[in-house]
Design a protein around this motif. Sequence first.
Motif, PDB file in Angstrom:
ATOM      1  N   LYS A  44       0.812  -1.209   0.000  1.00  0.00           N
ATOM      2  CA  LYS A  44       0.000   0.000   0.000  1.00  0.00           C
ATOM      3  C   LYS A  44       0.850   1.266   0.000  1.00  0.00           C
ATOM      4  N   LEU A  45       0.256   2.326  -0.503  1.00  0.00           N
ATOM      5  CA  LEU A  45       0.772   3.669  -0.259  1.00  0.00           C
ATOM      6  C   LEU A  45      -0.121   4.295   0.812  1.00  0.00           C
ATOM      7  N   LEU A  46       0.483   4.692   1.920  1.00  0.00           N
ATOM      8  CA  LEU A  46      -0.262   5.366   2.977  1.00  0.00           C
ATOM      9  C   LEU A  46      -0.032   6.856   2.813  1.00  0.00           C
ATOM     10  N   LEU A  47      -1.100   7.597   2.702  1.00  0.00           N
ATOM     11  CA  LEU A  47      -1.022   8.986   2.241  1.00  0.00           C
ATOM     12  C   LEU A  47      -1.059   9.993   3.382  1.00  0.00           C
ATOM     13  N   VAL A  48      -0.224  11.003   3.240  1.00  0.00           N
ATOM     14  CA  VAL A  48      -0.138  12.067   4.230  1.00  0.00           C
ATOM     15  C   VAL A  48      -0.349  13.396   3.507  1.00  0.00           C
ATOM     16  N   GLU A  49      -1.076  14.292   4.144  1.00  0.00           N
ATOM     17  CA  GLU A  49      -1.286  15.614   3.554  1.00  0.00           C
ATOM     18  C   GLU A  49      -0.132  16.556   3.927  1.00  0.00           C
ATOM     19  N   GLY A  50      -0.035  17.675   3.227  1.00  0.00           N
ATOM     20  CA  GLY A  50       0.994  18.654   3.561  1.00  0.00           C
ATOM     21  C   GLY A  50       1.103  19.688   2.458  1.00  0.00           C
ATOM     22  N   HIS A  51       1.354  20.928   2.832  1.00  0.00           N
ATOM     23  CA  HIS A  51       1.407  22.014   1.851  1.00  0.00           C
ATOM     24  C   HIS A  51       2.571  21.829   0.869  1.00  0.00           C
ATOM     25  N   GLY A  52       2.302  22.111  -0.383  1.00  0.00           N
ATOM     26  CA  GLY A  52       3.354  22.056  -1.385  1.00  0.00           C
ATOM     27  C   GLY A  52       3.828  20.646  -1.675  1.00  0.00           C
ATOM     28  N   ALA A  53       2.980  19.665  -1.343  1.00  0.00           N
ATOM     29  CA  ALA A  53       3.325  18.246  -1.552  1.00  0.00           C
ATOM     30  C   ALA A  53       4.538  17.831  -0.730  1.00  0.00           C
ATOM     31  N   LYS A  54       4.781  18.551   0.357  1.00  0.00           N
ATOM     32  CA  LYS A  54       5.891  18.207   1.253  1.00  0.00           C
ATOM     33  C   LYS A  54       5.390  17.455   2.479  1.00  0.00           C
ATOM     34  N   LEU A  55       6.120  16.442   2.829  1.00  0.00           N
ATOM     35  CA  LEU A  55       5.870  15.731   4.085  1.00  0.00           C
ATOM     36  C   LEU A  55       6.535  16.504   5.214  1.00  0.00           C
ATOM     37  N   THR A  56       5.845  16.664   6.325  1.00  0.00           N
ATOM     38  CA  THR A  56       6.497  17.227   7.505  1.00  0.00           C
ATOM     39  C   THR A  56       6.761  16.108   8.502  1.00  0.00           C
ATOM     40  N   PRO A  57       7.797  16.259   9.288  1.00  0.00           N
ATOM     41  CA  PRO A  57       8.071  15.245  10.308  1.00  0.00           C
ATOM     42  C   PRO A  57       6.874  15.041  11.230  1.00  0.00           C
ATOM     43  N   ALA A  58       6.161  16.105  11.526  1.00  0.00           N
ATOM     44  CA  ALA A  58       5.022  15.975  12.438  1.00  0.00           C
ATOM     45  C   ALA A  58       3.912  15.134  11.822  1.00  0.00           C
ATOM     46  N   ALA A  59       3.590  15.413  10.567  1.00  0.00           N
ATOM     47  CA  ALA A  59       2.516  14.656   9.906  1.00  0.00           C
ATOM     48  C   ALA A  59       2.928  13.196   9.758  1.00  0.00           C
ATOM     49  N   LEU A  60       4.189  13.002   9.482  1.00  0.00           N
ATOM     50  CA  LEU A  60       4.699  11.644   9.335  1.00  0.00           C
ATOM     51  C   LEU A  60       4.610  10.890  10.662  1.00  0.00           C
ATOM     52  N   ALA A  61       5.006  11.556  11.718  1.00  0.00           N
ATOM     53  CA  ALA A  61       4.967  10.921  13.036  1.00  0.00           C
ATOM     54  C   ALA A  61       3.532  10.580  13.417  1.00  0.00           C
ATOM     55  N   GLU A  62       2.605  11.456  13.065  1.00  0.00           N
ATOM     56  CA  GLU A  62       1.203  11.194  13.405  1.00  0.00           C
ATOM     57  C   GLU A  62       0.699   9.960  12.657  1.00  0.00           C
ATOM     58  N   THR A  63       1.046   9.885  11.389  1.00  0.00           N
ATOM     59  CA  THR A  63       0.633   8.718  10.599  1.00  0.00           C
ATOM     60  C   THR A  63       1.219   7.441  11.187  1.00  0.00           C
ATOM     61  N   LEU A  64       2.492   7.481  11.489  1.00  0.00           N
ATOM     62  CA  LEU A  64       3.135   6.298  12.075  1.00  0.00           C
ATOM     63  C   LEU A  64       2.467   5.906  13.383  1.00  0.00           C
ATOM     64  N   GLY A  65       2.118   6.923  14.171  1.00  0.00           N
ATOM     65  CA  GLY A  65       1.513   6.654  15.473  1.00  0.00           C
ATOM     66  C   GLY A  65       0.153   5.996  15.366  1.00  0.00           C
ATOM     67  N   GLY A  66      -0.506   6.180  14.225  1.00  0.00           N
ATOM     68  CA  GLY A  66      -1.855   5.636  14.065  1.00  0.00           C
ATOM     69  C   GLY A  66      -1.904   4.209  13.551  1.00  0.00           C
ATOM     70  N   ILE A  67      -0.737   3.639  13.312  1.00  0.00           N
ATOM     71  CA  ILE A  67      -0.703   2.275  12.763  1.00  0.00           C
ATOM     72  C   ILE A  67      -0.460   1.273  13.879  1.00  0.00           C
ATOM     73  N   ARG A  68      -1.443   0.399  14.076  1.00  0.00           N
ATOM     74  CA  ARG A  68      -1.292  -0.637  15.100  1.00  0.00           C
ATOM     75  C   ARG A  68      -0.260  -1.667  14.649  1.00  0.00           C
ATOM     76  N   ASP A  69       0.524  -2.110  15.569  1.00  0.00           N
ATOM     77  CA  ASP A  69       1.553  -3.101  15.253  1.00  0.00           C
ATOM     78  C   ASP A  69       0.962  -4.501  15.384  1.00  0.00           C
ATOM     79  N   ASP A  70       0.013  -4.827  14.509  1.00  0.00           N
ATOM     80  CA  ASP A  70      -0.513  -6.184  14.506  1.00  0.00           C
ATOM     81  C   ASP A  70      -0.707  -6.640  13.060  1.00  0.00           C
ATOM     82  N   VAL A  71      -1.027  -7.903  12.879  1.00  0.00           N
ATOM     83  CA  VAL A  71      -1.046  -8.451  11.517  1.00  0.00           C
ATOM     84  C   VAL A  71      -2.256  -8.009  10.705  1.00  0.00           C
ATOM     85  N   HIS A  72      -3.181  -7.281  11.325  1.00  0.00           N
ATOM     86  CA  HIS A  72      -4.348  -6.826  10.578  1.00  0.00           C
ATOM     87  C   HIS A  72      -4.044  -5.598   9.733  1.00  0.00           C
TER      88      HIS A  72
END
Lengths: 333, 333, 333, 333
Positions: free
Chosen positions: C100-128
């Motif tokens: 999959k591609l997991l998508l993050v928003e951000g101005h100017g098509a730039k990823l910010t460390p904060a948005a990235l960290a939030e996305t990572l934080g929302g992913i459960r570490d399980d096989v589902h």
Amino acid sequence: MRFFSDNAAPVCQPVLDAMLAANTLDTAYDGDRWSKALDGAMSDLFETQVACLWVPTGTAANALALAAMVPPHGATICHAEAHIQVDECGAPEFFTHGAKLLLVEGHGAKLTPAALAETLGGIRDDVHQVQPHAVSITNATEYGRVYTPVEVAAIAEVIRPRRLGLHMDGARFANAVAHLGCSPAEVTWRAGVDALSFGFVKNGGMGAEALVFFKPELAAATRYRRKRAGHFLSKGRFLAAQILAMLEGDVWLDNARAANAGAQLLAQAAGERLVQPVEANEVFLRLTADEAAGLRAQGFDFYDWGVGEARLVTAWDQGAEIVAPLAQAIAAL
Amino acid sequence: MRFFSDNAAPVCQPVLDAMLAANTLDTAYDGDRWSKALDGAMSDLFETQVACLWVPTGTAANALALAAMVPPHGATICHAEAHIQVDECGAPEFFTHGAKLLLVEGHGAKLTPAALAETLGGIRDDVHQVQPHAVSITNATEYGRVYTPVEVAAIAEVIRPRRLGLHMDGARFANAVAHLGCSPAEVTWRAGVDALSFGFVKNGGMGAEALVFFKPELAAATRYRRKRAGHFLSKGRFLAAQILAMLEGDVWLDNARAANAGAQLLAQAAGERLVQPVEANEVFLRLTADEAAGLRAQGFDFYDWGVGEARLVTAWDQGAEIVAPLAQAIAAL
Amino acid sequence: MRFFSDNAAPVCQPVLDAMLAANTLDTAYDGDRWSKALDGAMSDLFETQVACLWVPTGTAANALALAAMVPPHGATICHAEAHIQVDECGAPEFFTHGAKLLLVEGHGAKLTPAALAETLGGIRDDVHQVQPHAVSITNATEYGRVYTPVEVAAIAEVIRPRRLGLHMDGARFANAVAHLGCSPAEVTWRAGVDALSFGFVKNGGMGAEALVFFKPELAAATRYRRKRAGHFLSKGRFLAAQILAMLEGDVWLDNARAANAGAQLLAQAAGERLVQPVEANEVFLRLTADEAAGLRAQGFDFYDWGVGEARLVTAWDQGAEIVAPLAQAIAAL
Amino acid sequence: MRFFSDNAAPVCQPVLDAMLAANTLDTAYDGDRWSKALDGAMSDLFETQVACLWVPTGTAANALALAAMVPPHGATICHAEAHIQVDECGAPEFFTHGAKLLLVEGHGAKLTPAALAETLGGIRDDVHQVQPHAVSITNATEYGRVYTPVEVAAIAEVIRPRRLGLHMDGARFANAVAHLGCSPAEVTWRAGVDALSFGFVKNGGMGAEALVFFKPELAAATRYRRKRAGHFLSKGRFLAAQILAMLEGDVWLDNARAANAGAQLLAQAAGERLVQPVEANEVFLRLTADEAAGLRAQGFDFYDWGVGEARLVTAWDQGAEIVAPLAQAIAAL
């Protein structure tokens, strides 16, 4: 009377009892105590630390095992008549994302070290050809033949320098072990096997097979692949319970011994008609169309195998006494 | 007491009885009389000719349904919180060979025609972008919300000009129908649904779901894909028997009504705490960490849902009487 | 005059000359001296040992890079408007076999460390759930924005604890480096980048991009995947020659500087109309339909960008002098 | 002197000229006038309406052709020594998402109708086995053998009742047509071919092959697959220009005739040493290790082919005069 497939046999009582016993409140997927007990039970059986995953079918077990060892741009070497090649509708290719099966001929659906070495020798080590990453053998084979520990080790010896993985399709592993009289360890990891599809469904189970990794680290990614393939049943406790019930008190061995004994009785009756030595629970014999029709008229159901041959399969519930009528009918031909 | 998942509930007695009854000699795979009866039973229920395949999991049903409608270079539009997106470890991508899921937001995990139309409008019709081939909606949704026949038809209306397929993930289809009080036909094919994953496992089954194609021609290739994915169990009669047992005498509806009734009781107790209207068997409510801890101390088990919220799920065996203690505990907060 | 895409620009003379020079007898695929020189030339440029593979398109480079880092059951995190998500028809999913591609928003098509960290934080570490294995950023971005070495390092910092790979889509890498004035090393591996799609086609090449692995061990399997994907051209010398010609004498930088200078002139003319800071060779500006029509009537060709906005792209052959007429036309609006 | 591969030959002047002429401002991908002219030019050549897509490699052309005809759960029947089986690192499996190649033996890498019919007869029509959806033949074959229109039609006749597609790998199609002296139509669609990989790279091109669909409707999905596979070059005009240049004035035929003539001269010199009739531009002959070493000492470069045999390949720039020294050296052995 059914002799066309051990797949069609009923489920044995210990498995049914265990399933009913598992119908108590518990957590979902593999968080239950039965699922959690699998690694330990299998490690005890195999006398080494293994990782064990339940899956509902042998096809899933085989394909997941190969996917754990072979990248999409790689290949698995197997016999031209292996179940993974001719009877799984391309499951290995699906789960490995297109890795090839490279086919080798051999009597009784058995790979020989020599044939394997020749195949390996014919593969150029360049990017134009898929490179083999694993070998898969079936024990007992699709023709009811059994690899001994020495034979398995000889195959492992051939592939060791190229670091290929070794998978054993054990849809009838119990029948092989019952025939060999060896320990399960002897004919698997001690002989060089990395992953085993340990079958129970043909042997009295309902819908649970065990994928056993002798290199437990191979299991980590496989847990994701199992879920991704839709094989992570939410009430997995009913699969784990089946497997544990088969292991307890050696039900798996007793069932296989009964099936093998039935096949031996048929083999004795078949005598010169035999096309393959009978080592497990399958009997391949010469039978004219008329003879086949005659047996069927007496109520015996089985598959023709090409022209002039037939395949008889005995199941866990078809020990020597049960198959006696068919044995007599064959002897009387 | 378990309120964390209907996946963990026990199997209901009619299903167990049917499985035991199916343990008689019969042919393998789907050649048995139970498997053969499925098309007819489902066609009766849905008042139209359907093709029905059993599979062991809802993930398999969903992914096979999508693979029947979406090519690898295509896409499925679904809600950003759809089970197929967040809880199946990429099964849709596996079975479709990489087709994208295009995500749409919406309250209660429901797709609105407007949001769908906007997403469709933003996709350029050129080879640089994957083109949508299907829409998947969940009924009841992952937030226990129910699409009415009118709402489903409105979605079908939006996608008809582009000839997209419409899939319904019905892991809790029974709960939706029980809530709506409509016929199964009304909220599916009559509203434009092409394929339904009809769930039984969360509703008292053990390990059998029905993939129902309202366009029966979609089933042909799916039969190969099912085998290829390792989902063609050799003792398939035990899956077919479960489904038939659930349909007979409307067990599926009775079970769902019980679960829904339990949820309604909790909803009444929750009152202003509710985050979502309760329409099926899931209750989302505001709960502080202290309150959650308090309930757990009383023996109630459930999932937190983000911060300050919780999810309670009732199962077929948790009708109003059974959940009364939890309802009282919530009311007493 | 063309301002719709740098893809449509002609090929620069040094590249043509090199291709003609390569038209001498030599071995096939990548056995030729040009192909063999690539690793060395790129290692010199990046001041570290790299492995470099030529491919004919940026899509191939991106997809191969991701396939080297992300298993089929994994995911890549990228911006919601990343080229790999919206303009490659699912190539990443094809090459990774459905990751999959997991998508993050951000101005100017730039990823910010904060948005990235939030996305990572929302992913459960399980096989589902699919687990992220890589992050992909585009530099310069799809909106002509440039990540500085410090910004890249901040992203690498976020993902280091989870051992994710970092891929940079450098279709306009030259424009980014030209803007930054830093060394290529500084904004890539020194900042934590593992693989770079180094683009030449938009910058004066004909049909050759470089896939640069800063972890050279990632290249081994990629060589098989490149062949398997049909990207191992038998006359690969003509691709290698293009890349070497661009590196020699810093043609790549000179070309990018010219394009950037053209964009800057347009940016000055656009003034308050600008939607994005102009850092590379793309200019996004507000433009009414009438204004756009007016410019087109004067012979300037470009893309509308949604409603009321337009995108102007300058190429290597459109330095400040060449674009002056458009700059004047914009200023005169 | 090079006789190891026509892949290593230089690019012919008309192709170079056309590429230089295409270096003018134009639109990207396949919006340019050269790309747009392909369908017409190929339809003229083949005397029927075709759809033609450029791709950079024959591997891409072959794999895309098969993906257009064979679903993931299907199979392609081909010769055991077909290029798609032994030299493309699994590209067909990659592009078809795992469809099998079912292998047939036959002298000179040619499929015979009888062998094909036998293979088809051995496939059970059930979901356990992958079902064939296409046959692929190579013309000229990997052993320089040529299928006549009658032979192609005989193959088409065998597969018509099962509605299989027929693909022709024409990496050396020009050499086959030059040998046959027939029209391109005669040995392709008029004989039953559905898709042709029309090769130019071995015949004087640089990096462009034509995928020709005689059933133009097969092209629609292929356009998406081409992009998704990274084969949709943004400066596609340079590929289209190569193909058009080869077609114009029958450069493709002249080049092939020259190569074939060179091979004929070698064949005459080889006489009794020949292992295969020489029909195209490949010569397989018996050669001891000493003889091979002797020829190499004189500066002739070629591949050994197993033990005691060698393969000599002539290219478009190696007509009879050029190869005379090698012919003499062989005759002198």
